[in-house]
Design a protein around this motif. Structure first.
Motif, PDB file in Angstrom:
ATOM      1  N   LEU A 118     -26.247  -1.027 -25.649  1.00 19.11           N
ATOM      2  CA  LEU A 118     -25.001  -1.224 -24.917  1.00 19.11           C
ATOM      3  C   LEU A 118     -24.421   0.122 -24.510  1.00 19.11           C
ATOM      4  CD1 LEU A 118     -23.189  -4.001 -27.017  1.00 19.11           C
ATOM      5  CD2 LEU A 118     -24.497  -4.283 -24.908  1.00 19.11           C
ATOM      6  N   SER A 119     -23.933   0.208 -23.272  1.00 15.77           N
ATOM      7  CA  SER A 119     -23.261   1.416 -22.796  1.00 15.77           C
ATOM      8  C   SER A 119     -22.296   1.037 -21.683  1.00 15.77           C
ATOM      9  CB  SER A 119     -24.284   2.442 -22.285  1.00 15.77           C
ATOM     10  OG  SER A 119     -25.019   1.918 -21.190  1.00 15.77           O
ATOM     11  N   ASN A 120     -21.331   1.893 -21.456  1.00 12.74           N
ATOM     12  CA  ASN A 120     -20.335   1.685 -20.397  1.00 12.74           C
ATOM     13  C   ASN A 120     -19.631   0.326 -20.540  1.00 12.74           C
ATOM     14  OD1 ASN A 120     -20.919   4.162 -19.061  1.00 12.74           O
ATOM     15  ND2 ASN A 120     -22.728   3.217 -18.137  1.00 12.74           N
ATOM     16  N   ILE A 121     -19.326  -0.056 -21.784  1.00 15.82           N
ATOM     17  CA  ILE A 121     -18.645  -1.322 -22.042  1.00 15.82           C
ATOM     18  C   ILE A 121     -17.143  -1.145 -21.828  1.00 15.82           C
ATOM     19  CG2 ILE A 121     -18.178  -3.089 -23.784  1.00 15.82           C
ATOM     20  CD1 ILE A 121     -21.058  -3.018 -22.709  1.00 15.82           C
ATOM     21  N   THR A 122     -16.518  -2.143 -21.223  1.00 12.53           N
ATOM     22  CA  THR A 122     -15.079  -2.091 -20.958  1.00 12.53           C
ATOM     23  C   THR A 122     -14.291  -3.135 -21.743  1.00 12.53           C
ATOM     24  OG1 THR A 122     -15.280  -3.598 -19.064  1.00 12.53           O
ATOM     25  CG2 THR A 122     -15.481  -1.232 -18.619  1.00 12.53           C
ATOM     26  N   THR A 123     -14.935  -4.233 -22.150  1.00 11.21           N
ATOM     27  CA  THR A 123     -14.242  -5.330 -22.823  1.00 11.21           C
ATOM     28  C   THR A 123     -15.153  -5.909 -23.891  1.00 11.21           C
ATOM     29  OG1 THR A 123     -13.103  -5.892 -20.769  1.00 11.21           O
ATOM     30  CG2 THR A 123     -13.061  -7.544 -22.505  1.00 11.21           C
ATOM     31  N   ILE A 124     -14.570  -6.248 -25.058  1.00 11.89           N
ATOM     32  CA  ILE A 124     -15.333  -6.899 -26.121  1.00 11.89           C
ATOM     33  C   ILE A 124     -14.593  -8.141 -26.593  1.00 11.89           C
ATOM     34  CG2 ILE A 124     -16.492  -4.817 -26.936  1.00 11.89           C
ATOM     35  CD1 ILE A 124     -14.361  -4.647 -29.156  1.00 11.89           C
ATOM     36  N   SER A 125     -15.363  -9.097 -27.127  1.00  9.63           N
ATOM     37  CA  SER A 125     -14.784 -10.298 -27.728  1.00  9.63           C
ATOM     38  C   SER A 125     -15.732 -10.803 -28.792  1.00  9.63           C
ATOM     39  CB  SER A 125     -14.542 -11.379 -26.669  1.00  9.63           C
ATOM     40  OG  SER A 125     -13.971 -12.539 -27.265  1.00  9.63           O
ATOM     41  N   LEU A 129     -18.642  -6.816 -22.152  1.00 10.50           N
ATOM     42  CA  LEU A 129     -18.635  -6.758 -20.694  1.00 10.50           C
ATOM     43  C   LEU A 129     -18.736  -5.301 -20.273  1.00 10.50           C
ATOM     44  CD1 LEU A 129     -18.143  -8.258 -17.954  1.00 10.50           C
ATOM     45  CD2 LEU A 129     -15.702  -7.873 -18.339  1.00 10.50           C
ATOM     46  N   ASP A 130     -19.727  -4.984 -19.401  1.00 14.67           N
ATOM     47  CA  ASP A 130     -19.885  -3.589 -19.005  1.00 14.67           C
ATOM     48  C   ASP A 130     -19.180  -3.299 -17.680  1.00 14.67           C
ATOM     49  OD1 ASP A 130     -21.567  -4.333 -16.859  1.00 14.67           O
ATOM     50  OD2 ASP A 130     -23.397  -3.962 -17.982  1.00 14.67           O
ATOM     51  N   ARG A 131     -19.248  -2.046 -17.275  1.00  8.62           N
ATOM     52  CA  ARG A 131     -18.514  -1.582 -16.102  1.00  8.62           C
ATOM     53  C   ARG A 131     -19.003  -2.245 -14.820  1.00  8.62           C
ATOM     54  NH1 ARG A 131     -18.412   4.594 -16.350  1.00  8.62           N
ATOM     55  NH2 ARG A 131     -17.269   4.033 -18.243  1.00  8.62           N
ATOM     56  N   ASN A 132     -20.219  -2.748 -14.824  1.00  6.54           N
ATOM     57  CA  ASN A 132     -20.775  -3.418 -13.652  1.00  6.54           C
ATOM     58  C   ASN A 132     -20.489  -4.914 -13.616  1.00  6.54           C
ATOM     59  OD1 ASN A 132     -21.983  -1.000 -12.692  1.00  6.54           O
ATOM     60  ND2 ASN A 132     -23.659  -1.279 -14.154  1.00  6.54           N
ATOM     61  N   GLY A 133     -19.713  -5.405 -14.585  1.00  5.53           N
ATOM     62  CA  GLY A 133     -19.370  -6.817 -14.612  1.00  5.53           C
ATOM     63  C   GLY A 133     -20.409  -7.702 -15.260  1.00  5.53           C
ATOM     64  N   GLN A 134     -21.406  -7.085 -15.948  1.00  8.92           N
ATOM     65  CA  GLN A 134     -22.453  -7.849 -16.623  1.00  8.92           C
ATOM     66  C   GLN A 134     -22.037  -8.164 -18.061  1.00  8.92           C
ATOM     67  OE1 GLN A 134     -25.208  -8.880 -14.888  1.00  8.92           O
ATOM     68  NE2 GLN A 134     -24.206  -7.898 -13.142  1.00  8.92           N
ATOM     69  N   VAL A 135     -22.453  -9.338 -18.562  1.00  6.91           N
ATOM     70  CA  VAL A 135     -22.086  -9.788 -19.903  1.00  6.91           C
ATOM     71  C   VAL A 135     -23.295  -9.692 -20.822  1.00  6.91           C
ATOM     72  CG1 VAL A 135     -21.182 -11.703 -21.274  1.00  6.91           C
ATOM     73  CG2 VAL A 135     -20.376 -11.364 -18.932  1.00  6.91           C
ATOM     74  N   TRP A 136     -23.064  -9.184 -22.030  1.00  2.00           N
ATOM     75  CA  TRP A 136     -24.100  -9.040 -23.040  1.00  2.00           C
ATOM     76  C   TRP A 136     -23.661  -9.783 -24.299  1.00  2.00           C
ATOM     77  CZ3 TRP A 136     -28.445  -6.045 -21.743  1.00  2.00           C
ATOM     78  CH2 TRP A 136     -28.320  -5.329 -20.543  1.00  2.00           C
ATOM     79  N   GLY A 137     -24.607 -10.438 -24.977  1.00  2.00           N
ATOM     80  CA  GLY A 137     -24.276 -11.195 -26.172  1.00  2.00           C
ATOM     81  C   GLY A 137     -25.271 -10.976 -27.290  1.00  2.00           C
ATOM     82  N   TRP A 138     -24.773 -11.047 -28.542  1.00  2.00           N
ATOM     83  CA  TRP A 138     -25.631 -10.929 -29.714  1.00  2.00           C
ATOM     84  C   TRP A 138     -24.904 -11.567 -30.909  1.00  2.00           C
ATOM     85  CZ3 TRP A 138     -22.308  -7.358 -28.049  1.00  2.00           C
ATOM     86  CH2 TRP A 138     -21.571  -6.611 -28.971  1.00  2.00           C
ATOM     87  N   LEU A 178     -18.000 -10.176 -13.743  1.00  2.00           N
ATOM     88  CA  LEU A 178     -16.770 -10.551 -14.431  1.00  2.00           C
ATOM     89  C   LEU A 178     -15.896  -9.336 -14.689  1.00  2.00           C
ATOM     90  CD1 LEU A 178     -18.057 -13.118 -17.114  1.00  2.00           C
ATOM     91  CD2 LEU A 178     -17.340 -13.528 -14.746  1.00  2.00           C
ATOM     92  N   ARG A 179     -14.600  -9.607 -14.929  1.00  2.00           N
ATOM     93  CA  ARG A 179     -13.674  -8.570 -15.369  1.00  2.00           C
ATOM     94  C   ARG A 179     -12.996  -8.916 -16.687  1.00  2.00           C
ATOM     95  NH1 ARG A 179      -8.421 -10.208 -13.857  1.00  2.00           N
ATOM     96  NH2 ARG A 179      -8.283 -11.634 -12.081  1.00  2.00           N
ATOM     97  N   PHE A 180     -13.314 -10.116 -17.228  1.00  7.22           N
ATOM     98  CA  PHE A 180     -12.776 -10.542 -18.527  1.00  7.22           C
ATOM     99  C   PHE A 180     -13.788 -11.480 -19.156  1.00  7.22           C
ATOM    100  CE2 PHE A 180     -10.809 -13.880 -21.042  1.00  7.22           C
ATOM    101  CZ  PHE A 180     -10.035 -13.172 -21.938  1.00  7.22           C
ATOM    102  N   VAL A 181     -13.917 -11.399 -20.484  1.00  8.87           N
ATOM    103  CA  VAL A 181     -14.804 -12.314 -21.198  1.00  8.87           C
ATOM    104  C   VAL A 181     -14.213 -12.580 -22.580  1.00  8.87           C
ATOM    105  CG1 VAL A 181     -16.274 -10.520 -22.225  1.00  8.87           C
ATOM    106  CG2 VAL A 181     -17.219 -12.795 -21.752  1.00  8.87           C
ATOM    107  N   ALA A 182     -14.419 -13.796 -23.106  1.00 14.66           N
ATOM    108  CA  ALA A 182     -13.905 -14.150 -24.429  1.00 14.66           C
ATOM    109  C   ALA A 182     -14.804 -15.176 -25.080  1.00 14.66           C
ATOM    110  CB  ALA A 182     -12.473 -14.693 -24.331  1.00 14.66           C
ATOM    111  N   VAL A 183     -15.007 -15.022 -26.391  1.00 16.46           N
ATOM    112  CA  VAL A 183     -15.691 -16.042 -27.179  1.00 16.46           C
ATOM    113  C   VAL A 183     -14.688 -17.142 -27.499  1.00 16.46           C
ATOM    114  CG1 VAL A 183     -16.889 -16.551 -29.335  1.00 16.46           C
ATOM    115  CG2 VAL A 183     -17.240 -14.351 -28.196  1.00 16.46           C
TER     116      VAL A 183
END
Length: 386
Positions: free
Chosen positions: A127-134, A143-152, A187-192
């Motif tokens: 993970l890099s350049n992350i802007t939002t976590i949940s 959520l990274d700076r490019n609007g992509q969502v990562w999950g684990w 995306l610009r926001f993400v939440a579990v």
């Protein structure tokens, strides 16, 4: 000699902080910037994170090792999931200013309440350049700076892969390394949430994914796009959104400060209430943040006051007596003001909050019809250590 002694006294009076929470001569009292549900982690203004190892005893705080320059924290103890197992995921995550994400977990001696010990925080690889976590219940999104969502983490409710698992611990899949979720929009926001995750695209559109078998969580009017096992739904009938939360029922905070909701939730043994289509909830304040758990949703107003929503069939308690709610409505909590953040948590049965002065508080509440108490009767201000 007298002049030297007088200078020392004056220096002590001018520069020593004797307020509650100061731990040594000349130290300054720390302020809270953010808090997780249950107050199990508190972010201080110096970018360090504090946890509480003896919540049922003296509340002694400990610093989570390996965390500096943190700007956001998220997560909650998995509760019925056993975090002491070697293969279990971390319970909490933190975002550093440089866009890196760190994670850690803890174990407790007695039922998750006393003598808790926490691991050293480690960087999440990939993970890099992350802007939002949940994060919630061991499921993590970034959520990274490019609007992509990562999950684990735990693939609870199929939030990460779209798979459906019976809610039995050995059958929950553990995603050890972050995977990119193929959501159709940046995306610009993400939440579990529960039973689905929520994303907001750059235009303010709301997307949900997870638990395709839960029809009551899926609005009747939505656009569905499938990618592998995951199905993403864009919800129709909503204004541009700022944020959202979900626990059985879903609540969306519009850019205008209005609250919209949908979903069907059972609040007693005989009836279910809710809607399959988004509807504006009238009667609340212009809102800056929402928090939700089973049977309770709380709105923190722009002016720092607090409202809670009440639903038909819920037994709730005011200062003097219990009562059964007969109509859906918002009710102002009269003795809470100057609030910056507030969380209600089903996993820990706690309310946790930070006020505008940077003091952090926590207290237990009854899940249905949460009793929100005055600050003077809550546990706090919490000492945030050195």
């Amino acid at each position: 000699m007298f002049a030297s002694a007088l200078s020392l006294v004056l220096f002590s009076l001018m520069f020593c902080d004797h307020t509650w929470g100061a731990v040594q001569l000349g130290s300054q009292r720390h302020h809270a910037v953010a808090i997780t549900p249950g107050a199990e982690a508190v972010l201080r203004e110096d970018g360090r994170v504090v946890a509480f190892k003896n919540t049922a005893k003296d509340g002694a705080p400990v610093l989570i090792e390996g965390l500096t320059d943190v700007v956001a924290i998220s997560g909650v103890s998995p509760g019925m999931l056993d975090a002491s197992q070697p293969e279990s995921p971390a319970s909490w995550i933190a975002l550093r200013r440089n866009g890196d994400v760190y994670q850690w977990k803890g174990t407790c001696a007695e039922d998750g309440y006393v003598d808790c010990k926490y691991t050293h925080a480690s960087k999440v690889a990939g993970l890099s350049n992350i802007t939002t976590i949940s994060s919630s219940r061991g499921a993590h999104l970034a959520l990274d700076r490019n609007g992509q969502v990562w999950g684990w983490g735990w693939d609870i409710d199929g939030l990460l892969t779209g798979a459906v698992y019976p809610f039995v611990k050995p059958q929950l899949a553990l995603v050890k390394r972050p995977i990119r979720l193929p959501i159709p929009q940046e995306l610009r926001f993400v939440a579990v949430g529960f039973p689905h995750a929520i994303g907001i695209d750059r235009a303010g559109g709301v997307w949900i994914w997870g638990r395709p078998d839960r029809f009551d969580a899926q609005p009747e009017k939505s656009q569905s796009i499938s990618a592998g096992q995951l199905t993403f739904r864009k919800v129709d009938g909503l204004p541009p959104a700022r944020s959202a939360v979900a626990f059985g029922r879903t609540y969306v905070l519009a850019e205008t400060g209005e609250v919209w909701s949908w979903g069907i939730t059972s609040y007693n043994r005989h009836e279910s209430f809710g809607r399959r289509q988004p509807d504006k909830m009238d009667g609340a304040c212009p809102t800056k943040a929402l928090s939700v758990t089973a049977g309770t949703v709380v709105a923190v107003c722009l002016d720092g006051t607090v409202y809670r929503a009440l639903w038909p069939g819920v037994e709730t308690t005011d200062c003097c007596q219990a009562r059964i709610v007969t109509e859906e409505r918002w009710e102002r909590v009269p003795f809470l003001s100057g609030i910056n953040q507030l969380h209600v948590s089903n996993a820990t049965f706690d309310v946790s909050l930070v006020d505008n002065s940077g003091d952090a508080y926590r207290d237990a509440f009854e899940t249905f019809g949460a009793v929100l108490k005055p600050l003077t009767s809550l546990q706090g201000p919490l000492g945030l250590g050195r």
